[in-house]
Design a protein around this motif. Structure first.
Motif, PDB file in Angstrom:
ATOM      1  N   GLN A   1       4.104  50.003  26.582  1.00  0.00           N
ATOM      2  CA  GLN A   1       4.141  50.957  25.469  1.00  0.00           C
ATOM      3  C   GLN A   1       4.989  50.414  24.314  1.00  0.00           C
ATOM      4  O   GLN A   1       6.039  49.826  24.531  1.00  0.00           O
TER       5      GLN A   1
ATOM      6  N   GLU B   1       7.436  51.376  21.361  1.00  0.00           N
ATOM      7  CA  GLU B   1       8.246  52.552  21.067  1.00  0.00           C
ATOM      8  C   GLU B   1       9.399  52.241  20.120  1.00  0.00           C
ATOM      9  O   GLU B   1       9.744  51.083  19.894  1.00  0.00           O
TER      10      GLU B   1
ATOM     11  N   ARG C   1       7.887  48.002  25.979  1.00  0.00           N
ATOM     12  CA  ARG C   1       8.474  48.212  27.306  1.00  0.00           C
ATOM     13  C   ARG C   1       7.392  48.718  28.256  1.00  0.00           C
ATOM     14  O   ARG C   1       6.498  49.458  27.863  1.00  0.00           O
TER      15      ARG C   1
ATOM     16  N   THR D   1       6.593  51.181  30.882  1.00  0.00           N
ATOM     17  CA  THR D   1       7.194  52.433  31.356  1.00  0.00           C
ATOM     18  C   THR D   1       7.005  52.634  32.864  1.00  0.00           C
ATOM     19  O   THR D   1       7.584  53.548  33.433  1.00  0.00           O
ATOM     20  N   SER D   2       6.211  51.754  33.501  1.00  0.00           N
ATOM     21  CA  SER D   2       6.053  51.920  34.943  1.00  0.00           C
ATOM     22  C   SER D   2       7.168  51.213  35.715  1.00  0.00           C
ATOM     23  O   SER D   2       7.390  51.483  36.882  1.00  0.00           O
ATOM     24  N   ASN D   3       7.886  50.281  35.039  1.00  0.00           N
ATOM     25  CA  ASN D   3       8.992  49.626  35.740  1.00  0.00           C
ATOM     26  C   ASN D   3      10.201  49.373  34.831  1.00  0.00           C
ATOM     27  O   ASN D   3      11.158  48.710  35.228  1.00  0.00           O
ATOM     28  N   ASP D   4      10.158  49.910  33.614  1.00  0.00           N
ATOM     29  CA  ASP D   4      11.249  49.787  32.623  1.00  0.00           C
ATOM     30  C   ASP D   4      11.527  48.336  32.192  1.00  0.00           C
ATOM     31  O   ASP D   4      12.585  48.038  31.665  1.00  0.00           O
TER      32      ASP D   4
ATOM     33  N   TYR E   1      14.593  58.757  27.807  1.00  0.00           N
ATOM     34  CA  TYR E   1      13.496  57.875  27.399  1.00  0.00           C
ATOM     35  C   TYR E   1      12.284  58.082  28.301  1.00  0.00           C
ATOM     36  O   TYR E   1      12.405  58.565  29.428  1.00  0.00           O
ATOM     37  N   ILE E   2      11.125  57.711  27.782  1.00  0.00           N
ATOM     38  CA  ILE E   2       9.884  57.849  28.538  1.00  0.00           C
ATOM     39  C   ILE E   2       9.867  56.834  29.670  1.00  0.00           C
ATOM     40  O   ILE E   2      10.134  55.649  29.451  1.00  0.00           O
ATOM     41  N   SER E   3       9.581  57.297  30.861  1.00  0.00           N
ATOM     42  CA  SER E   3       9.502  56.380  31.993  1.00  0.00           C
ATOM     43  C   SER E   3       8.780  57.043  33.153  1.00  0.00           C
ATOM     44  O   SER E   3       8.833  58.256  33.325  1.00  0.00           O
ATOM     45  N   TYR E   4       8.082  56.215  33.936  1.00  0.00           N
ATOM     46  CA  TYR E   4       7.378  56.724  35.113  1.00  0.00           C
ATOM     47  C   TYR E   4       8.002  56.153  36.391  1.00  0.00           C
ATOM     48  O   TYR E   4       7.364  56.092  37.436  1.00  0.00           O
ATOM     49  N   THR E   5       9.252  55.726  36.308  1.00  0.00           N
ATOM     50  CA  THR E   5       9.836  54.941  37.407  1.00  0.00           C
ATOM     51  C   THR E   5      10.381  55.751  38.574  1.00  0.00           C
ATOM     52  O   THR E   5      10.781  55.185  39.569  1.00  0.00           O
TER      53      THR E   5
ATOM     54  N   ARG F   1      13.229  56.981  39.080  1.00  0.00           N
ATOM     55  CA  ARG F   1      14.623  56.740  39.459  1.00  0.00           C
ATOM     56  C   ARG F   1      15.580  57.299  38.407  1.00  0.00           C
ATOM     57  O   ARG F   1      16.222  58.301  38.640  1.00  0.00           O
TER      58      ARG F   1
END
Lengths: 91, 417
Positions: free
Chosen positions: A53, A55, A71, A73-76, B302-306, B308
């Motif tokens: 993404q 951002e 970034r 967003t599935s693993n930062d 922040y946007i995240s799907y993690t 954690r």
């Protein structure tokens, strides 16, 4: 939590930054001529991608400058950081 | 219901060392076609299927779950239930749910361990006091029980709170909703799953949706990891992953997904018999039946799907907890986890049809969806069955972001949910 490489200050802790959401949403050139649907699209509708993404971020507790970030967003994982006005990198 | 749970079934099964209890729900393979398919096997999705079957006589339906039922946010929340919302639309929505909660164990013949231990919301500054008093009045006008407590009454109701005027955010009072409380979150998913299964609903676990097939503006079915499933009605209740499903149908939603964390301590003897929330310092705490302190934090920014989240958020929450409850200073935290919450710009949910025929969304519950589970399922089932919202969820349509008629509960809610 992760470390962000601010284009102005270098590597800093993520807690110093605030996320401004999806990048490259262009403000409408003629706001007075916008329909309600177009306003909703501009103001509220987001891709909210799970994956890579683009951002906006602000170094709120640092130089306070805005910049862009790519970034996942599935693993930062951060792929790229670039200044406002610069062309987004091709990944 | 076959296999009704009762004192007699308990005694009967005791004779066989409890080894012959029947499975509470089945694991069917998906059929080729369903009347309606619910995407997401959490509490809201299973409740939707339950009410579709029970109240709208739709029996040929399926719930698709990519993991196991109740393994997402249903099993990750801090189980708080309350309905003390400021605006009329929200009060109507959440109190509808609370009324169902009050009889849900009996209705489902499944002990969801609903405990009306009360929820107290603290005020720490003059603005908090004004806001919470205003909310108390608004609640009472809407028929929702709410009382204002001064500092002394707060201390009486929950003696372990530090009400010293010397702390950074002194307790200036609080509101109390006595009908509010907690429930066992897993049991809610399991109870609804068992109830839905008994009426013929197919609960299909380990089945991930990969695509939505459209013919023009009408949905035709779903591509899944277990093959194509034909249906004319799809109800999506995918919480943090709502945008991912929406993108499959070429739809954009006004959502951002963020991690929300919670943590539990080691178990101790009963010390806090209510739920205490605080908006200003952003920490909430209750004690589970096992004795663990259940502590909630705010979302990551922040946007995240993690699933954690960041350490500094937990650190901030625990600082607040320690100042308010010095007695917890030597408690050890056992587990910390994160769930992905889908947040709307107005912090209110969406229970709505879309401009694609047969595609319905129930999302945007953000940080406070658990409390609404039964009401949400009931109203979403109504919306899917009738292709029109119920009057209680009419305000929570997707079109409000176009019309501007938002249900702005940001800050108006007791805590950031």
């Amino acid at each position: 939590m992760f470390v962000i490489n601010c284009p102005y200050c270098g590597e800093r802790d993520q807690s110093e930054f605030s996320c401004g959401g999806e990048a490259h949403i262009v403000r409408p050139k003629q706001p007075t001529e916008l329909s309600d649907d177009e306003w909703a699209e501009y103001l509220f509708m987001r891709k909210n991608i799970k994956g890579v993404q683009f951002e906006r971020w602000n170094h709120a507790h640092g130089c306070r400058k805005w910049f862009n970030m790519v970034r996942d967003t599935s693993n930062d994982k951060i792929h790229a950081v670039y200044k406002m006005g610069e062309k987004p990198p091709v990944l | 219901m076959k296999n009704k749970y009762s004192i007699f079934s308990l005694i009967k099964n005791a004779f066989s060392q409890h080894e012959n209890w029947k499975q509470a729900w089945g694991s069917p393979e998906p059929k080729k076609e369903y009347e309606a398919v619910i995407v997401g096997g959490g509490g809201h999705g299973l409740a939707t299927a339950y009410y579709l079957a029970k109240k709208h006589n739709m029996k040929n339906i399926a719930v698709l779950e990519k993991g196991w039922i109740g393994g997402g946010n249903t099993g990750r929340n801090t189980t708080i239930i309350r309905s003390n919302y400021l605006w009329d639309a929200s009060a109507g929505l959440y109190d509808h749910a609370l009324k169902i909660w009050e009889n849900l164990s009996q209705e489902l013949n499944y002990n969801i361990m609903f405990s009306q231990r009360g929820v107290m919301n603290l005020a720490h500054n003059l603005q908090d006091v004004r806001d919470l008093k205003r909310r108390t009045h608004a609640n009472r006008l809407n028929g929702i029980d709410a009382v204002w407590l001064d500092t002394k009454q707060v201390k009486e109701f929950c003696p372990i709170i530090n009400t010293s005027p010397d702390i950074r955010y002194p307790v200036l009072g609080g509101t109390l909703q006595k009908r509010a409380g907690t429930a066992r979150h897993d049991a809610v998913a399991w109870g609804y799953a068992r109830g839905a299964d008994a009426m013929g609903v197919d609960i299909i676990q380990n089945c991930e949706v990969k695509g939505i097939k459209r013919n023009g503006d009408q949905v035709e079915g779903l591509e899944t990891t277990k093959g194509f499933i034909k249906t004319k009605k799809i109800g999506v209740v995918a919480a943090g992953h709502s945008s991912v499903i929406a993108n499959m149908a070429g739809l954009k939603l006004p959502l951002e997904s963020k991690p929300l964390q919670a943590l539990v301590s080691e178990p101790v003897k009963p010390i806090i018999d209510t739920v205490v929330m605080s908006n200003a310092v952003h920490a909430y705490v209750s004690q589970s039946d096992k004795g663990e302190l259940v502590i909630g934090a705010g979302t990551d920014a922040y946007i995240s799907y993690t699933q954690r989240g960041s350490h500094d958020v937990v650190e901030g929450t625990l600082k607040a907890i320690l100042e308010l409850y010095p007695i917890f200073s030597r408690m050890k935290m056992l587990r910390q986890w994160g769930g992905i919450v889908d947040i709307c710009p107005d912090a209110s949910p969406i229970i709505s049809k879309t401009n694609i025929k047969g595609l319905y969304f129930n999302c945007g519950w953000g940080t406070g969806g658990f409390k609404a589970t039964p009401g949400s399922g009931d109203l979403f089932a109504h919306t899917i069955a009738n292709n029109e919202p119920h009057k209680l969820n009419a305000a929570f349509n997707l079109n409000r972001f176009v019309s501007g008629d938002l249900v702005d509960e940001h800050g108006a809610a007791a805590v950031a949910h």
